[in-house]
Design a protein around this motif. Structure first.
Motif, PDB file in Angstrom:
ATOM      1  N   ASN A 186     -10.145   7.917  -0.760  1.00  0.00           N
ATOM      2  CA  ASN A 186      -9.475   8.200   0.520  1.00  0.00           C
ATOM      3  C   ASN A 186      -8.354   9.221   0.346  1.00  0.00           C
ATOM      4  O   ASN A 186      -8.173  10.111   1.177  1.00  0.00           O
ATOM      5  CB  ASN A 186      -8.914   6.906   1.119  1.00  0.00           C
ATOM      6  CG  ASN A 186     -10.005   5.986   1.639  1.00  0.00           C
ATOM      7  OD1 ASN A 186     -11.125   6.424   1.893  1.00  0.00           O
ATOM      8  ND2 ASN A 186      -9.695   4.724   1.802  1.00  0.00           N
ATOM      9  N   ASP A 187      -7.589   9.076  -0.748  1.00  0.00           N
ATOM     10  CA  ASP A 187      -6.526  10.043  -1.032  1.00  0.00           C
ATOM     11  C   ASP A 187      -7.100  11.443  -1.173  1.00  0.00           C
ATOM     12  O   ASP A 187      -6.578  12.420  -0.628  1.00  0.00           O
ATOM     13  CB  ASP A 187      -5.804   9.663  -2.317  1.00  0.00           C
ATOM     14  CG  ASP A 187      -4.781   8.561  -2.117  1.00  0.00           C
ATOM     15  OD1 ASP A 187      -4.602   8.141  -0.955  1.00  0.00           O
ATOM     16  OD2 ASP A 187      -4.163   8.126  -3.100  1.00  0.00           O
ATOM     17  N   VAL A 198      -1.460   8.829  -4.146  1.00  0.00           N
ATOM     18  CA  VAL A 198      -1.238  10.176  -3.610  1.00  0.00           C
ATOM     19  C   VAL A 198      -0.726  10.103  -2.170  1.00  0.00           C
ATOM     20  O   VAL A 198       0.243  10.772  -1.797  1.00  0.00           O
ATOM     21  CB  VAL A 198      -2.531  11.019  -3.681  1.00  0.00           C
ATOM     22  CG1 VAL A 198      -2.311  12.392  -3.047  1.00  0.00           C
ATOM     23  CG2 VAL A 198      -2.988  11.176  -5.119  1.00  0.00           C
ATOM     24  N   THR A 199      -1.383   9.264  -1.350  1.00  0.00           N
ATOM     25  CA  THR A 199      -0.957   9.105   0.041  1.00  0.00           C
ATOM     26  C   THR A 199       0.432   8.473   0.117  1.00  0.00           C
ATOM     27  O   THR A 199       1.273   8.884   0.917  1.00  0.00           O
ATOM     28  CB  THR A 199      -1.966   8.242   0.811  1.00  0.00           C
ATOM     29  OG1 THR A 199      -3.243   8.882   0.795  1.00  0.00           O
ATOM     30  CG2 THR A 199      -1.533   8.060   2.253  1.00  0.00           C
ATOM     31  N   SER A 245       2.960  11.027  -0.699  1.00  0.00           N
ATOM     32  CA  SER A 245       3.099  11.966   0.414  1.00  0.00           C
ATOM     33  C   SER A 245       3.963  11.374   1.519  1.00  0.00           C
ATOM     34  O   SER A 245       4.888  12.024   2.026  1.00  0.00           O
ATOM     35  CB  SER A 245       1.727  12.335   0.967  1.00  0.00           C
ATOM     36  OG  SER A 245       1.836  13.150   2.117  1.00  0.00           O
ATOM     37  N   ARG A 271      -8.283  12.811   2.201  1.00  0.00           N
ATOM     38  CA  ARG A 271      -7.159  13.238   3.037  1.00  0.00           C
ATOM     39  C   ARG A 271      -6.578  14.561   2.526  1.00  0.00           C
ATOM     40  O   ARG A 271      -6.176  15.416   3.309  1.00  0.00           O
ATOM     41  CB  ARG A 271      -6.067  12.176   3.039  1.00  0.00           C
ATOM     42  CG  ARG A 271      -6.448  10.890   3.762  1.00  0.00           C
ATOM     43  CD  ARG A 271      -5.238   9.976   3.905  1.00  0.00           C
ATOM     44  NE  ARG A 271      -5.636   8.669   4.422  1.00  0.00           N
ATOM     45  CZ  ARG A 271      -5.729   7.574   3.685  1.00  0.00           C
ATOM     46  NH1 ARG A 271      -5.454   7.637   2.393  1.00  0.00           N
ATOM     47  NH2 ARG A 271      -6.092   6.425   4.209  1.00  0.00           N
ATOM     48  N   PHE A 272      -6.508  14.696   1.207  1.00  0.00           N
ATOM     49  CA  PHE A 272      -5.940  15.907   0.625  1.00  0.00           C
ATOM     50  C   PHE A 272      -6.802  17.126   0.941  1.00  0.00           C
ATOM     51  O   PHE A 272      -6.300  18.202   1.269  1.00  0.00           O
ATOM     52  CB  PHE A 272      -5.822  15.748  -0.894  1.00  0.00           C
ATOM     53  CG  PHE A 272      -5.252  16.933  -1.600  1.00  0.00           C
ATOM     54  CD1 PHE A 272      -3.884  17.187  -1.550  1.00  0.00           C
ATOM     55  CD2 PHE A 272      -6.063  17.802  -2.297  1.00  0.00           C
ATOM     56  CE1 PHE A 272      -3.341  18.291  -2.191  1.00  0.00           C
ATOM     57  CE2 PHE A 272      -5.536  18.920  -2.935  1.00  0.00           C
ATOM     58  CZ  PHE A 272      -4.171  19.159  -2.891  1.00  0.00           C
ATOM     59  N   PHE A 299      -8.417   5.987  -4.201  1.00  0.00           N
ATOM     60  CA  PHE A 299      -8.378   7.364  -4.712  1.00  0.00           C
ATOM     61  C   PHE A 299      -9.330   8.269  -3.937  1.00  0.00           C
ATOM     62  O   PHE A 299      -9.025   9.440  -3.693  1.00  0.00           O
ATOM     63  CB  PHE A 299      -8.721   7.380  -6.201  1.00  0.00           C
ATOM     64  CG  PHE A 299      -7.548   7.100  -7.095  1.00  0.00           C
ATOM     65  CD1 PHE A 299      -6.513   8.020  -7.196  1.00  0.00           C
ATOM     66  CD2 PHE A 299      -7.464   5.921  -7.815  1.00  0.00           C
ATOM     67  CE1 PHE A 299      -5.415   7.768  -8.015  1.00  0.00           C
ATOM     68  CE2 PHE A 299      -6.383   5.664  -8.629  1.00  0.00           C
ATOM     69  CZ  PHE A 299      -5.349   6.587  -8.733  1.00  0.00           C
ATOM     70  N   SER A 321      -4.995   3.109   1.157  1.00  0.00           N
ATOM     71  CA  SER A 321      -4.325   4.289   0.598  1.00  0.00           C
ATOM     72  C   SER A 321      -3.979   4.081  -0.863  1.00  0.00           C
ATOM     73  O   SER A 321      -3.702   2.956  -1.303  1.00  0.00           O
ATOM     74  CB  SER A 321      -3.042   4.594   1.383  1.00  0.00           C
ATOM     75  OG  SER A 321      -3.328   4.866   2.732  1.00  0.00           O
TER      76      SER A 321
END
Length: 457
Positions: free
Chosen positions: A449-450, A366-367, A370, A453-454, A447, A363
């Motif tokens: 992965n972030d 961003v994650t 969050s 996910r977003f 990034f 992660s």
């Protein structure tokens, strides 16, 4: 704003503790510290303190920090000559290899000690959890094949006692990477205990990112939840329609409603459309029309009326448990929790490198932001637990033998012990380039992965 504030607080605490570890041990080793910096970019706070006139700096970008110590290798020739007899022995490069190891190790160690302290506080105050009561078990699932049944209370997993579903998930997460089978001891309504062998080989490397318990056929017990309204939000569709706390929904548009989940589904599927509700209020039936507000959820329009579920205390007591210990046992549990999480993190990273685990688990900021916001919304205990977990991750990451990280310097010092002399400048420069490349690739994965996910929610 809460998410942003929680993210800044998280980074600020973890970075400050990490750098303070380096700073304090450097002072204990009588090394002169020139600057203690939190963040990067333009400084907005500067001040000098202490007998060494150390400069303390806080900068605008809270994504790191550093402790700058006196080091002859970083000084121009003219300044090297200018060093007086008092400062020269206090240069970092003049210290024994064991002192340098202590100073470099202190940052990650401080993060791990912070995690122990945070878990100690949590365990003393009590951690709320969901009792490990088994819910509906799908046919042909590993849980069904193991003979587990709905309503049974899980007593232990792999020989370790469990008090909540959080415990069950954590132990199974570790067992999945150790063995294809795990022992589970359960107790039924008649207080009879039984032992079952649960197969774990159905869990693949991509399942850790999802709810792997569901793939095993394990889910918390869910009581029957009648469609009874609890809190009514001010100015929401429910209040405007005249709905009140305690109303029991019997039907929607003539369709019978058996439980709360069915009612929520009806509301979500009819945004902006009038719904005729048949209610039971104070023992008498009545009808009211309500039009759900239109809400955007992940790019999809859903309905919402602004009413919560009325759960009574008996239901709450049946499903929840508060796990707490005395000061000494809390400390022991905190040390064990930090150790187990650290070891598990290293094992998972090793499995990622060998391809046995997915890189989706990495992660980025961003994650983390969050999760920081979500945990802060839940409450201070949830946020402290999140902070402890990230502190462990930061400590473990920095101990990896990658040049430019603390673990890379420890690798050089270990070689120096066996070699009898420091690693050459050429080797260190090459290691620096390799380390920066590895970190750049790791950040790119994080990034990506972030971003994924977003986009996918």
């Amino acid at each position: 704003m809460l998410t942003l504030l929680a993210f800044i607080v998280t980074l600020g605490i973890l970075i400050a503790v990490h750098e303070y570890g380096h700073f304090q041990v450097a002072r204990w080793c009588n090394v002169k510290v020139l600057r203690f910096s939190l963040g990067f970019g333009k400084p907005f706070y500067k001040r000098r303190f202490g007998k060494d006139n150390t400069e303390f700096v806080i900068s605008v970008l809270p994504f790191g920090g550093y402790v700058k110590m006196l080091d002859e290798r970083e000084l121009p020739e003219g300044e090297k000559v200018a060093l007086d007899a008092v400062d020269l022995p206090r240069a970092f490069n003049r210290q024994s290899v064991w002192k340098r190891i202590a100073i470099v190790s202190a940052g990650p160690a401080a993060n791990l000690l912070l995690a122990i302290f945070l878990y100690w506080v949590l365990f003393m105050h009590g951690v709320a959890g969901i009792k490990p009561l088994l819910g509906d078990i799908p046919a042909d699932s590993p849980a069904a094949k193991a003979g587990l049944q709905s309503g049974e209370l899980i007593q232990s997993v792999a020989g370790e006692p469990v008090a909540s579903w959080q415990d069950v998930r954590w132990i199974l997460l570790q067992e999945v990477i150790k063995a294809p089978m795990v022992e589970m001891r359960v107790k039924n309504d008649l207080q009879r205990e039984s032992v079952h062998q649960l197969a774990l080989d159905s869990i693949g490397k991509d399942d850790f990112e999802e709810d792997f318990l569901a793939k095993l056929g394990l889910a918390p017990y869910r009581p029957v939840m009648p469609a009874k309204l609890g809190d009514i939000l001010q100015d929401g569709a429910a209040e405007k329609a005249g709905l009140k706390t305690g109303d029991l929904v019997i039907s929607v548009n003539g369709k019978a409603i058996s439980d709360w989940e069915q009612f929520v589904t009806q509301v979500r599927e009819q945004p902006g459309q009038a719904m005729l509700l048949e209610l039971q209020r104070d023992g008498r039936n009545m009808q009211l029309a309500v039009t759900p507000d239109i809400v955007d959820e992940g790019g999809k329009k859903i309905g919402r009326i602004g009413a919560g579920y009325a759960m009574d205390q008996a239901e709450i007591d049946k499903m929840t448990v508060l796990v707490s210990y005395g000061p000494l046992q809390s400390f022991t549990s905190a040390v064990n929790k930090t150790w187990e999480t650290s070891v598990f993190s290293i094992k998972m990273l090793a499995r990622m490198v060998t391809g046995e685990a997915s890189w989706k688990g990495v992660s980025g900021p961003v994650t983390i932001a969050s999760y920081a916001g979500q945990s802060a919304h839940v409450g201070w205990k949830s946020f402290i637990g999140f902070l402890a977990l990230i502190s462990i991750s930061l400590g473990v990451l920095n101990l990896l033998p990658v040049p430019v990280l603390d673990g890379g310097h420890l690798l050089y010092y270990t070689i120096e012990i066996f070699k009898g002399s420091p690693v050459s400048e050429a080797v260190m420069e090459a290691g620096q380039r390799i380390g920066l490349t590895i970190l750049a690739l790791l950040m790119a994965v994080a990034f990506y992965n972030d971003f994924t996910r977003f986009i996918t929610g």
